[in-house]
Enzyme design. Structure first.
Site, PDB file in Angstrom:
ATOM      1  N   GLY A 130       5.624  -1.225   2.718  1.00  0.00           N
ATOM      2  CA  GLY A 130       4.420  -0.064   2.193  1.00  0.00           C
ATOM      3  C   GLY A 130       5.677   1.358   2.434  1.00  0.00           C
ATOM      4  O   GLY A 130       6.318   1.165   2.866  1.00  0.00           O
ATOM      5  N   HIS A 149       1.030  -1.187   0.189  1.00  0.00           N
ATOM      6  CA  HIS A 149       0.066   0.324   0.007  1.00  0.00           C
ATOM      7  C   HIS A 149       0.870   1.660  -0.101  1.00  0.00           C
ATOM      8  O   HIS A 149       1.448   0.997   0.709  1.00  0.00           O
ATOM      9  CB  HIS A 149      -0.840  -0.245   1.499  1.00  0.00           C
ATOM     10  CG  HIS A 149      -0.203  -0.031   3.180  1.00  0.00           C
ATOM     11  ND1 HIS A 149       0.414   1.180   3.448  1.00  0.00           N
ATOM     12  CD2 HIS A 149      -0.470  -1.405   3.021  1.00  0.00           C
ATOM     13  CE1 HIS A 149       1.139   0.588   3.949  1.00  0.00           C
ATOM     14  NE2 HIS A 149       0.926  -0.844   4.245  1.00  0.00           N
ATOM     15  N   ASP A 150       0.041   1.708  -0.862  1.00  0.00           N
ATOM     16  CA  ASP A 150       0.586   3.801  -0.687  1.00  0.00           C
ATOM     17  C   ASP A 150       1.949   3.744  -1.263  1.00  0.00           C
ATOM     18  O   ASP A 150       3.186   5.469  -1.175  1.00  0.00           O
ATOM     19  CB  ASP A 150       0.820   4.341   0.401  1.00  0.00           C
ATOM     20  CG  ASP A 150      -0.784   4.204   0.912  1.00  0.00           C
ATOM     21  OD1 ASP A 150      -1.617   5.011   1.107  1.00  0.00           O
ATOM     22  OD2 ASP A 150      -0.363   3.857   2.541  1.00  0.00           O
TER      23      ASP A 150
END
Length: 261
Positions: A136, A118-119
């Site tokens: 992440g 994520h991100d």
């Protein structure tokens, strides 16, 4: 696109000439651009924004919810740029409230079993070899190559045109234009082969080498090296990119190969 053995949610927006192979699942709130090919047994979950001429091979899972206990079902997305290839069993998770997105640039090649958490923000023309793993909140510049089984710790940044050798553990930021190897990860030279392939002149490559000699081979600390580079080296886009990267580094940049700490 009419494939009776695939499931496509009525709310998905699929361009007319997209090919979807059997046993693939495409959920609601998904967009897939023209000319893309989705192989069999692919799962594309909510929030995927897939560009044009993207190829996704069997077993990949795109835009699954983050593996982050803080995630609270925010309305986030996964963006895949045009002309990117995603090979077998790659997993790419969508963003959290930090950046609200995970993004892969254009013309990337993400090889089998790689994971992008994520991100993460990945630039254009990147190559991630088999089993590359991004935790992440990682930022990767353009034209970065990760060799097989490289693993990048969360919140790290990798500068454009960097090459990270196979099996590396990336715990610090990797500046632009360099080769990174050994354990712990260290500067082992500039990525001269990659730069030549991309049209960098011999003079430009020498300029970049001179900058990194000051940074990594003259026994200066980073502050001293940055001041000397700025004072003695002609201002060029490459010089300024390197200086800005070092100054903006939150985790600190990787060490030179001759240091032990």
């Amino acid at each position: 696109m009419n494939q009776p053995l695939a499931y496509v949610h009525p709310g998905a927006k699929i361009a007319k000439n997209v090919v979807i192979e059997p046993f693939t699942t495409i959920n609601n709130n998904v967009v897939i651009g023209e000319g893309s090919w989705i192989g069999s047994n692919v799962t594309i979950m909510e929030g995927a924004r897939i560009g044009k001429n993207v190829n996704i091979f069997p077993g990949a899972v795109i835009s699954a919810i983050p593996q982050d206990k803080k995630f609270d079902d925010e309305d986030t997305v996964t963006i895949i740029g045009d002309n990117t290839t995603i090979r077998e069993c790659v997993t790419i998770n969508r963003g959290t409230s930090d950046r609200m997105k995970t993004q892969i640039g254009q013309n990337c090649w993400i090889m089998a079993y790689s994971h992008i958490a994520h991100d993460c923000i990945v630039g254009d023309h990147c190559i991630f070899s088999n089993n590359s793993t991004l935790a992440g909140h990682i930022v990767v510049g353009d034209y970065v190559v990760l060799a097989g089984m490289a693993a990048v710790q969360q919140f790290c940044t990798i500068g454009s045109h960097a090459f990270v050798t196979g099996g590396s553990l990336v715990r610090k930021d990797v500046p632009p234009y360099v080769k990174a190897g050994r354990e712990p990860l260290s500067y082992v030279g500039i990525n001269s082969i990659g730069l030549r392939r991309r049209g960098f002149t011999t003079e430009k490559i020498r300029e970049i080498q001179d900058i990194y000699r000051i940074l990594y081979q003259k026994n200066y600390n980073n502050t001293q090296a940055v001041n000397i580079i700025e004072a003695e080296m002609e201002a060029t886009p490459e010089r300024d990119e390197i200086l800005q990267f070092i100054r903006n580094s939150q985790r600190g940049i990787m060490k030179g190969y001759f240091t032990t700490n």
